[in-house]
Design an enzyme around this catalytic site. Structure first.
Site, PDB file in Angstrom:
ATOM      1  CD  GLU A   1      -7.903   6.141  -5.804  1.00  0.00           C
ATOM      2  OE1 GLU A   1      -7.466   5.869  -6.944  1.00  0.00           O
ATOM      3  OE2 GLU A   1      -7.217   6.711  -4.920  1.00  0.00           O
TER       4      GLU A   1
ATOM      5  CG  ASN B   1      -1.143   9.120   1.077  1.00  0.00           C
ATOM      6  OD1 ASN B   1      -0.273   9.913   1.387  1.00  0.00           O
ATOM      7  ND2 ASN B   1      -2.427   9.378   1.272  1.00  0.00           N
TER       8      ASN B   1
END
Length: 276
Positions: A117, A214
């Site tokens: 990202e 995450n």
């Protein structure tokens, strides 16, 4: 949301494009079991180097993390049928970065330097600065030559506390710092729910890929909250110790398929362990 959209995009590509394989630009999700299932359906992970000279119209699905614009253009030039499944929240960050860059405003990104990202967003603001934590921000400030005005954009899955720490350090040194609200609410809610779970259970299972950023953050938080936390990718990996507990909390990374989470819960229920 972003991961679910990406999986649906792959399924549509399999149904609508008869050419095989259907490629994903990098691992679609950080879960080996889910990737194995996709491989059986005719999906292959595209290795960025070397790329095929000509895709011949085969589908290439862009995962939720997104990619830099130069790489997107390269794929199109090689005859790929591009299916863009970039998460809408990531797309928003990309557009923000591009607007700031074109306006001549320095862009600072907060997140993992090597995360897909972040590298994707960085492609929209060449020369931007990437900071991973508060310590990075402090070193950046001490290096001097700071701009009067800048924009801070966070990785959608960064912990709120990490983002706030970076913003605090930069705000004290950059007079006009615009801190963009880019953290995904789902990621924030997952962290908050984990705190509640820690107070209600005897241990916490974190379900997700070990190479998922995450998921690792969730595991780190779970370890800090309780001395009993385990990171697993599938039910077969549940440690024997877990089955001796009365009540176990379950949390999962953003890219963990619902069916795998459910299978972990069923395994615990079958043993008499209560899951929360």
């Amino acid at each position: 949301m972003g991961v679910n959209r990406a999986v649906e995009a792959v399924r549509r590509a399999l149904a609508e494009n008869p050419l095989r394989p259907v490629y994903t630009y990098g691992p679609l999700i950080h879960n080996p079991a889910a990737l194995d299932q996709l491989k059986k359906l005719g999906v292959e992970i595209l290795q960025p180097s070397p790329l095929p000279e000509d895709f011949g119209g085969r589908s290439v699905v862009i995962r939720a993390h997104g990619i830099p614009p130069a790489e997107m253009a390269d794929l199109a030039g090689r005859g790929a049928d591009i299916v863009d499944a970039t998460c809408p929240r990531v797309l928003s960050s990309q557009r923000r970065a591009e607007r700031f860059y074109k306006a001549g405003i320095p862009v600072i990104l907060a997140g993992d330097k090597n995360h897909g990202e972040i590298t994707g967003i960085a492609g929209f603001a060449p020369g931007c600065t990437v900071l991973e934590n508060r310590e990075d921000a402090g070193r950046f400030v001490r290096a001097g030559n700071l701009p009067v005005k800048a924009a801070l954009i966070g990785q959608t899955t960064i912990r709120q506390s990490e983002y706030d720490g970076i913003a605090e350090v930069l705000s004290a040194a950059i007079p006009e710092l615009e801190v963009c609200p880019t953290i995904c609410p789902a990621a924030k809610e997952r962290q908050e729910a984990l705190v509640r779970l820690a107070g209600q259970t005897e241990g916490i299972l974190v379900v997700g890929g070990r190479n998922s950023a995450n998921t690792r953050r969730l595991f780190s938080t779970a370890q800090a909250l309780t001395g009993r936390a385990w990171l697993i990718e599938r039910p077969e990996e549940i440690p024997a110790e877990v089955f001796t507990l009365r009540c176990v909390g379950i949390t999962a990374g953003a890219s963990t398929p619902e069916e795998i989470i459910a299978s972990v819960e069923r395994t615990l229920a079958g043993s008499g362990t209560v899951s929360a």
